[in-house]
Scaffold this motif. Sequence first.
Motif, short mmCIF file in Angstrom:
data_model
loop_
_atom_site.label_atom_id
_atom_site.label_comp_id
_atom_site.label_asym_id
_atom_site.label_seq_id
_atom_site.Cartn_x
_atom_site.Cartn_y
_atom_site.Cartn_z
N MET A 1 0.96 -1.19 -0.20
CA MET A 1 -0.03 0.18 0.04
C MET A 1 0.91 1.21 0.02
SD MET A 1 -3.28 0.46 2.63
CE MET A 1 -2.08 0.75 3.93
N ASP A 43 -2.26 5.55 -2.18
CA ASP A 43 -3.80 4.55 -1.99
C ASP A 43 -4.37 5.37 -0.60
OD1 ASP A 43 -2.92 2.77 -4.05
OD2 ASP A 43 -1.57 1.87 -2.59
N SER A 92 -13.86 8.57 1.58
CA SER A 92 -13.26 7.81 2.73
C SER A 92 -12.49 8.40 3.68
CB SER A 92 -12.53 6.20 2.08
OG SER A 92 -13.31 5.99 0.99
N LYS A 218 -8.82 1.33 3.14
CA LYS A 218 -8.23 1.41 1.60
C LYS A 218 -9.55 0.59 0.80
CE LYS A 218 -4.87 -0.13 -1.85
NZ LYS A 218 -5.58 -1.23 -2.33
N ASP A 219 -9.85 1.26 -0.30
CA ASP A 219 -10.93 0.74 -1.27
C ASP A 219 -12.42 0.62 -0.57
OD1 ASP A 219 -9.07 0.17 -3.19
OD2 ASP A 219 -8.60 -1.84 -2.20
N LYS A 220 -12.66 1.41 0.50
CA LYS A 220 -13.78 1.55 0.89
C LYS A 220 -14.50 3.17 0.60
CE LYS A 220 -13.91 -1.87 4.93
NZ LYS A 220 -12.76 -2.64 4.43
N THR A 221 -15.76 3.23 1.08
CA THR A 221 -16.26 4.44 0.58
C THR A 221 -17.14 4.71 1.92
OG1 THR A 221 -16.22 4.63 -1.53
CG2 THR A 221 -17.68 6.12 -0.69
#
Length: 232
Positions: A1, A43, A92, A218-221
């Motif tokens: 990351m 990221d 996020s 990471k990769d969440k909203t």
Amino acid sequence: MKIALLGYGKMGKTIEKIAIERGHTIVLKVDKDDTTYDLSEADVAIDFSIPGAAVNNITNCFNANVPVVSGTTGWLDHYDDILKLCNEKKGSFIYASNYSLGVNLFFELNKKLAKMMNPLEGYSIAMEEIHHTEKLDAPSGTAITLAEGVIQNTDKKAWQLDDGDENTIPIVAKRIDKVPGTHTVTYSSLVDDIEIKHTAHNRNGFALGAVVAAEWLKDKTGVYSMKDVLGL
């Protein structure tokens, strides 16, 4: 990351060390006086800056579509605006007054104890927090979170720095050189005292929790808390 560090003081340097040990890469280091910077390689961002820089840092992350974990305290009068902006930008965000995994368990213990103590007569409550002399805000964000946990589960209405009355929780804030953070919640009566206490030995626990939160975000909203990260 790939991590952007927004704030590169003692905490930022400790986070860098922990993140690298966990296999991550630091792609950006932003000092407290930097207001413009490029987040395109990141990221996720971790903000441990200063109260006057936090809102700008978090806003920059939302505008760059970079998830941000914020541990800066002393800016929460803008918290609702930040949540609104996060939702507008589909960003996020995690904010915590303290990222230590142990402290977040302590928060839950504090709420449970407050709920049990509320029906009992004859007990007064007080809090004390001790931090290093470089800490800018008082009381600490962690102490405020503890006080809010008590207020949610008792008849107390508010907290107050130093003094209190039957409706408020007094918080004594002390600044002593080289103390990472100590928080004590005490219930006192004529017959006994009940006390819970968390003592940090160094900054590593705060840094580890922040990196764990960044890994989780990471990769969440959306807007989350450490309760989400820890599944509490």
